[in-house]
Design a protein around this motif. Structure first.
Motif, PDB file in Angstrom:
ATOM      1  N   ASN A   1     -26.583  55.823  34.555  1.00 52.28           N
ATOM      2  CA  ASN A   1     -27.504  56.781  33.931  1.00 52.28           C
ATOM      3  C   ASN A   1     -27.523  56.594  32.427  1.00 52.28           C
ATOM      4  OD1 ASN A   1     -28.441  58.268  36.190  1.00 52.28           O
ATOM      5  ND2 ASN A   1     -26.403  59.156  36.345  1.00 52.28           N
ATOM      6  N   PRO A   2     -28.176  55.527  31.951  1.00 46.09           N
ATOM      7  CA  PRO A   2     -28.118  55.225  30.519  1.00 46.09           C
ATOM      8  C   PRO A   2     -28.634  56.346  29.627  1.00 46.09           C
ATOM      9  CG  PRO A   2     -29.434  53.584  31.698  1.00 46.09           C
ATOM     10  CD  PRO A   2     -28.992  54.575  32.697  1.00 46.09           C
ATOM     11  N   SER A   3     -29.655  57.089  30.078  1.00 49.27           N
ATOM     12  CA  SER A   3     -30.210  58.141  29.221  1.00 49.27           C
ATOM     13  C   SER A   3     -29.134  59.140  28.822  1.00 49.27           C
ATOM     14  CB  SER A   3     -31.332  58.881  29.935  1.00 49.27           C
ATOM     15  OG  SER A   3     -32.363  58.002  30.259  1.00 49.27           O
ATOM     16  N   GLU A   4     -28.277  59.495  29.785  1.00 50.93           N
ATOM     17  CA  GLU A   4     -27.219  60.458  29.496  1.00 50.93           C
ATOM     18  C   GLU A   4     -26.285  59.923  28.423  1.00 50.93           C
ATOM     19  OE1 GLU A   4     -25.465  61.517  33.297  1.00 50.93           O
ATOM     20  OE2 GLU A   4     -27.440  62.148  33.990  1.00 50.93           O
ATOM     21  N   LEU A   5     -26.037  58.621  28.478  1.00 48.82           N
ATOM     22  CA  LEU A   5     -25.153  57.988  27.500  1.00 48.82           C
ATOM     23  C   LEU A   5     -25.785  58.000  26.105  1.00 48.82           C
ATOM     24  CD1 LEU A   5     -22.509  56.107  27.421  1.00 48.82           C
ATOM     25  CD2 LEU A   5     -24.158  54.263  27.331  1.00 48.82           C
ATOM     26  N   PHE A   6     -27.079  57.638  26.039  1.00 48.30           N
ATOM     27  CA  PHE A   6     -27.729  57.548  24.733  1.00 48.30           C
ATOM     28  C   PHE A   6     -27.968  58.917  24.102  1.00 48.30           C
ATOM     29  CE2 PHE A   6     -29.236  53.390  26.487  1.00 48.30           C
ATOM     30  CZ  PHE A   6     -28.465  52.631  25.639  1.00 48.30           C
ATOM     31  N   LEU A   7     -27.996  59.961  24.937  1.00 46.49           N
ATOM     32  CA  LEU A   7     -28.244  61.298  24.390  1.00 46.49           C
ATOM     33  C   LEU A   7     -26.960  62.112  24.282  1.00 46.49           C
ATOM     34  CD1 LEU A   7     -31.538  62.309  26.219  1.00 46.49           C
ATOM     35  CD2 LEU A   7     -31.265  61.463  23.901  1.00 46.49           C
ATOM     36  N   ALA A   8     -25.797  61.421  24.493  1.00 45.87           N
ATOM     37  CA  ALA A   8     -24.521  62.148  24.570  1.00 45.87           C
ATOM     38  C   ALA A   8     -24.262  63.016  23.345  1.00 45.87           C
ATOM     39  CB  ALA A   8     -23.385  61.157  24.778  1.00 45.87           C
ATOM     40  N   SER A   9     -24.628  62.520  22.150  1.00 47.30           N
ATOM     41  CA  SER A   9     -24.291  63.290  20.955  1.00 47.30           C
ATOM     42  C   SER A   9     -25.543  63.928  20.334  1.00 47.30           C
ATOM     43  CB  SER A   9     -23.601  62.380  19.943  1.00 47.30           C
ATOM     44  OG  SER A   9     -24.432  61.284  19.680  1.00 47.30           O
ATOM     45  N   TYR A  10     -26.576  64.058  21.141  1.00 47.55           N
ATOM     46  CA  TYR A  10     -27.832  64.597  20.619  1.00 47.55           C
ATOM     47  C   TYR A  10     -27.713  66.091  20.344  1.00 47.55           C
ATOM     48  CZ  TYR A  10     -32.701  66.240  20.866  1.00 47.55           C
ATOM     49  OH  TYR A  10     -33.895  66.853  20.635  1.00 47.55           O
ATOM     50  N   ASP A  11     -27.965  66.473  19.095  1.00 44.29           N
ATOM     51  CA  ASP A  11     -27.896  67.879  18.708  1.00 44.29           C
ATOM     52  C   ASP A  11     -29.320  68.399  18.620  1.00 44.29           C
ATOM     53  OD1 ASP A  11     -27.638  70.323  17.573  1.00 44.29           O
ATOM     54  OD2 ASP A  11     -26.353  69.671  15.911  1.00 44.29           O
ATOM     55  N   ARG A  12     -29.675  69.289  19.525  1.00 44.61           N
ATOM     56  CA  ARG A  12     -31.065  69.693  19.664  1.00 44.61           C
ATOM     57  C   ARG A  12     -31.619  70.514  18.505  1.00 44.61           C
ATOM     58  NH1 ARG A  12     -32.164  69.560  25.901  1.00 44.61           N
ATOM     59  NH2 ARG A  12     -30.597  68.050  26.396  1.00 44.61           N
ATOM     60  N   ASP A  13     -30.738  71.066  17.680  1.00 49.06           N
ATOM     61  CA  ASP A  13     -31.251  71.983  16.654  1.00 49.06           C
ATOM     62  C   ASP A  13     -31.156  71.434  15.239  1.00 49.06           C
ATOM     63  OD1 ASP A  13     -31.903  73.904  18.613  1.00 49.06           O
ATOM     64  OD2 ASP A  13     -29.770  74.376  18.774  1.00 49.06           O
ATOM     65  N   THR A  14     -31.072  70.140  15.085  1.00 43.05           N
ATOM     66  CA  THR A  14     -31.004  69.552  13.753  1.00 43.05           C
ATOM     67  C   THR A  14     -32.377  68.990  13.391  1.00 43.05           C
ATOM     68  OG1 THR A  14     -28.905  68.717  14.556  1.00 43.05           O
ATOM     69  CG2 THR A  14     -29.535  68.064  12.353  1.00 43.05           C
ATOM     70  N   SER A  15     -32.704  69.074  12.104  1.00 41.20           N
ATOM     71  CA  SER A  15     -33.976  68.476  11.703  1.00 41.20           C
ATOM     72  C   SER A  15     -33.807  66.964  11.585  1.00 41.20           C
ATOM     73  CB  SER A  15     -34.435  69.067  10.374  1.00 41.20           C
ATOM     74  OG  SER A  15     -33.544  68.700   9.355  1.00 41.20           O
ATOM     75  N   GLY A  16     -34.920  66.248  11.708  1.00 43.61           N
ATOM     76  CA  GLY A  16     -34.886  64.780  11.561  1.00 43.61           C
ATOM     77  C   GLY A  16     -34.568  64.032  12.831  1.00 43.61           C
ATOM     78  N   THR A  17     -34.522  64.711  13.957  1.00 41.21           N
ATOM     79  CA  THR A  17     -34.316  63.964  15.189  1.00 41.21           C
ATOM     80  C   THR A  17     -35.429  64.260  16.193  1.00 41.21           C
ATOM     81  OG1 THR A  17     -33.092  65.490  16.606  1.00 41.21           O
ATOM     82  CG2 THR A  17     -31.821  64.372  14.904  1.00 41.21           C
ATOM     83  N   ALA A  18     -35.706  63.295  17.036  1.00 38.02           N
ATOM     84  CA  ALA A  18     -36.693  63.463  18.101  1.00 38.02           C
ATOM     85  C   ALA A  18     -36.235  62.598  19.266  1.00 38.02           C
ATOM     86  CB  ALA A  18     -38.077  63.013  17.621  1.00 38.02           C
ATOM     87  N   VAL A  19     -36.735  62.901  20.456  1.00 35.52           N
ATOM     88  CA  VAL A  19     -36.341  62.113  21.625  1.00 35.52           C
ATOM     89  C   VAL A  19     -37.562  61.381  22.172  1.00 35.52           C
ATOM     90  CG1 VAL A  19     -35.379  62.175  23.959  1.00 35.52           C
ATOM     91  CG2 VAL A  19     -34.444  63.655  22.183  1.00 35.52           C
ATOM     92  N   PHE A  20     -37.353  60.114  22.476  1.00 33.79           N
ATOM     93  CA  PHE A  20     -38.421  59.260  22.993  1.00 33.79           C
ATOM     94  C   PHE A  20     -38.057  58.821  24.407  1.00 33.79           C
ATOM     95  CE2 PHE A  20     -39.633  54.643  23.379  1.00 33.79           C
ATOM     96  CZ  PHE A  20     -40.946  54.894  23.751  1.00 33.79           C
ATOM     97  N   ALA A  21     -39.030  58.871  25.300  1.00 38.98           N
ATOM     98  CA  ALA A  21     -38.813  58.365  26.656  1.00 38.98           C
ATOM     99  C   ALA A  21     -39.400  56.963  26.738  1.00 38.98           C
ATOM    100  CB  ALA A  21     -39.472  59.286  27.679  1.00 38.98           C
ATOM    101  N   GLY A  22     -38.534  55.979  26.680  1.00 36.59           N
ATOM    102  CA  GLY A  22     -38.984  54.583  26.685  1.00 36.59           C
ATOM    103  C   GLY A  22     -38.880  53.971  28.068  1.00 36.59           C
ATOM    104  N   ILE A  23     -39.476  52.793  28.214  1.00 34.58           N
ATOM    105  CA  ILE A  23     -39.371  52.046  29.461  1.00 34.58           C
ATOM    106  C   ILE A  23     -38.733  50.700  29.132  1.00 34.58           C
ATOM    107  CG2 ILE A  23     -40.677  50.842  31.273  1.00 34.58           C
ATOM    108  CD1 ILE A  23     -40.920  53.707  31.813  1.00 34.58           C
ATOM    109  N   GLU A  24     -37.618  50.400  29.750  1.00 34.25           N
ATOM    110  CA  GLU A  24     -36.967  49.097  29.576  1.00 34.25           C
ATOM    111  C   GLU A  24     -37.000  48.396  30.920  1.00 34.25           C
ATOM    112  OE1 GLU A  24     -35.903  47.595  26.927  1.00 34.25           O
ATOM    113  OE2 GLU A  24     -36.109  49.220  25.482  1.00 34.25           O
ATOM    114  N   GLY A  25     -37.770  47.342  31.026  1.00 35.18           N
ATOM    115  CA  GLY A  25     -37.932  46.668  32.310  1.00 35.18           C
ATOM    116  C   GLY A  25     -38.654  47.603  33.252  1.00 35.18           C
ATOM    117  N   SER A  26     -37.975  48.040  34.319  1.00 33.21           N
ATOM    118  CA  SER A  26     -38.656  48.919  35.261  1.00 33.21           C
ATOM    119  C   SER A  26     -38.075  50.326  35.209  1.00 33.21           C
ATOM    120  CB  SER A  26     -38.510  48.353  36.669  1.00 33.21           C
ATOM    121  OG  SER A  26     -37.147  48.315  37.014  1.00 33.21           O
TER     122      SER A  26
END
Ligand SMILES: [Zn+2]
Length: 470
Positions: free
Chosen positions: A286-311
């Motif tokens: 579950n790579p998404s969980e890994l990449f968002l592990a330290s994501y702080d939802r209430d900080t300015s200057g961040t956004a989340v993108f849903a990308g496609i890698e391969g399939s």
């Protein structure tokens, strides 16, 4: 013996030049030209193949021409049982194929291969591991550290290609897999160039490939990516092999991405994600969980993108920092995205949204060391930039997907369904998507199937203003 002609070949791209110069005029690399000798006028290895072809011209063999619409035979695949690797390969190793694994030195290529060898040996395959870099004892120690002690893996330490070919006996009872670690240490005695030069690397890979194809052996070749141009990189071999995989990642971060650059037996662009820890590499399902592990939802200057890698869809966090500049040309730095694309988004935000960053330094980072090449990330990057410049956090649980055009219009993107499903799976509530995607005939059904997601459509970047109201 024919007179040796000297030439200078670029160790980065393989181009041959007849004069030395500080910069390769083909690829632009500096200090990459190394003097090599051309035996017999042309590269001896290839001239021999040409002779073979010429002699077959005189033969009376006729080709069996067959119709295109017949049944195709499926390739015989050997499952490595490492799911992330099998996915990148398109469903397992194709028997008799040649696979090149490139990557920076020390990134974990040998670890990946020894673990793959272990997994393959457990399923009755005959594995031969040739190490040109480490002694047999060093390989044994590494395997012990990783908890591997498969008797089915046979080891040898050598750099001589002829010795390797003479020693390998294909096993009639089970598939034979040969691992060469690494191709830059291998050499053919017939060539006078040093190991690691373009002509040695090409000739060694060529000899091994011909041998493997003839005997239906699956060949895995390790190749180091080099930045200083002292040894030839995997680029000079890409056309010779069936599959090219790159092992990527930052040394100090613990996850790694295996990416298929070329695959004659599957889709290129497919990725596998691994985590490096003290017992070797483990799969990340579950790579998404890994990449968002330290994501702080209430900080300015961040956004989340849903990308496609391969399939597969992967959610990543985009971070932006905007600060005042005292320089005539403010700095723009980017990690994991294209700098020119960032300049374009900044320019469009300036003239179509009213966000002027011309006197500001702009830093952009795709968290986790993953590289994004999709234009669909424009909207998430614009959101991160506006959020950073105005110091307003985007409503939590929001993702953004969309390509931005020069007039500020938000353009349609593909694979919307896979992206939205991944966002919903990870608990995101709001998705900003292009209005143009509403025109798709299955949009209504898609919206209905994801009742927990609140879809906000935008036609122009000025529509983003509603997100950033204090
Ligand atoms: Zn070059």
């Amino acid at each position: 013996m024919t007179k040796k002609k000297s030439a200078y070949s670029c160790q980065a791209c393989g181009a041959v030049h007849f004069k030395w110069s500080g910069k390769c005029s083909d690829c632009g690399e500096w200090n990459s030209l190394v003097e090599e000798f051309e035996e017999g006028g042309a590269n001896s290895h290839f001239s021999r193949i040409t002779i073979d072809k010429k002699s077959s011209k005189n033969s009376n063999n006729k080709l069996d021409l067959i119709a295109l619409d017949g049944e195709a035979q499926d390739f015989l695949r050997i499952k490595t049982t490492i799911n992330e690797l099998d996915r990148v390969l398109g469903g397992g190793l194709v028997q008799g194929s040649v696979i090149l694994i490139g990557g920076d030195p020390g990134i974990g290529k040998s670890t990946l291969l020894i673990q793959t060898a272990d997994a393959l040996a457990k399923h009755n395959n005959h594995i031969i591991y040739i190490s040109g870099e480490e002694s047999v004892d060093q390989v044994r120690l590494r395997a012990k550290r990783l908890g591997i002690s498969q008797a089915g893996i046979q080891l040898a330490a050598t750099t001589n290609v002829s010795d390797i070919i003479n020693s390998i006996k294909p096993d009639k009872n089970c598939p034979t897999i040969v691992i060469i670690d690494s191709i830059q240490t291998m050499f053919l005695e017939e060539l006078s160039s040093a190991p690691g030069t373009v002509s040695q690397v090409r000739a060694a890979a060529g000899e091994l490939t011909i041998f493997a194809k003839k005997n239906n052996i699956t060949l895995l070749i390790v190749s180091h990516v080099t930045k200083d141009g002292q040894i030839a990189g995997p680029k000079v071999l890409e056309h010779m092999v069936d599959t090219v995989l790159y092992f990527e990642g930052e040394k100090d971060l613990h996850f790694r991405i295996l990416r298929a650059i070329k695959n004659r037996f599957g889709a290129a662009g497919e990725i596998g994600v691994f985590e490096m820890n003290d017992i070797g590499l483990s799969e990340v399902n579950n790579p998404s969980e890994l990449f968002l592990a330290s994501y702080d939802r209430d900080t300015s200057g961040t956004a989340v993108f849903a990308g496609i890698e391969g399939s597969r869809p992967i959610l990543v966090e985009v971070q932006a920092l905007v600060s005042p500049s005292y320089m005539p040309t403010p700095r723009r730095a980017v990690v994991g995205w294209d700098l020119n694309r960032l300049a374009m988004v900044i320019a469009v935000l300036g003239s179509r949204f009213g966000l002027n960053l011309f006197d500001k330094e702009v830093y952009l980072n795709i968290v986790g060391g993953i590289e994004i090449n999709e234009t669909a990330a424009d909207l998430a990057i614009a959101c991160a930039l506006i959020s950073a410049a105005r110091d307003i956090a985007i409503a939590s649980s929001t993702i953004a997907i969309g390509e931005i055009g020069l007039t500020g219009e938000v353009r349609m993107i593909n694979n919307l369904e896979a992206r939205l499903k991944e966002a919903a799976r990870l608990g995101f509530k709001n998705c900003i998507i292009p209005k143009a995607n509403e025109k798709n005939k299955n949009f209504a059904a898609l919206k209905k199937s994801l009742p927990d997601l609140n879809l906000k459509t935008v036609a122009h970047i000025r529509d983003l203003a509603q997100l950033f109201k204090k």
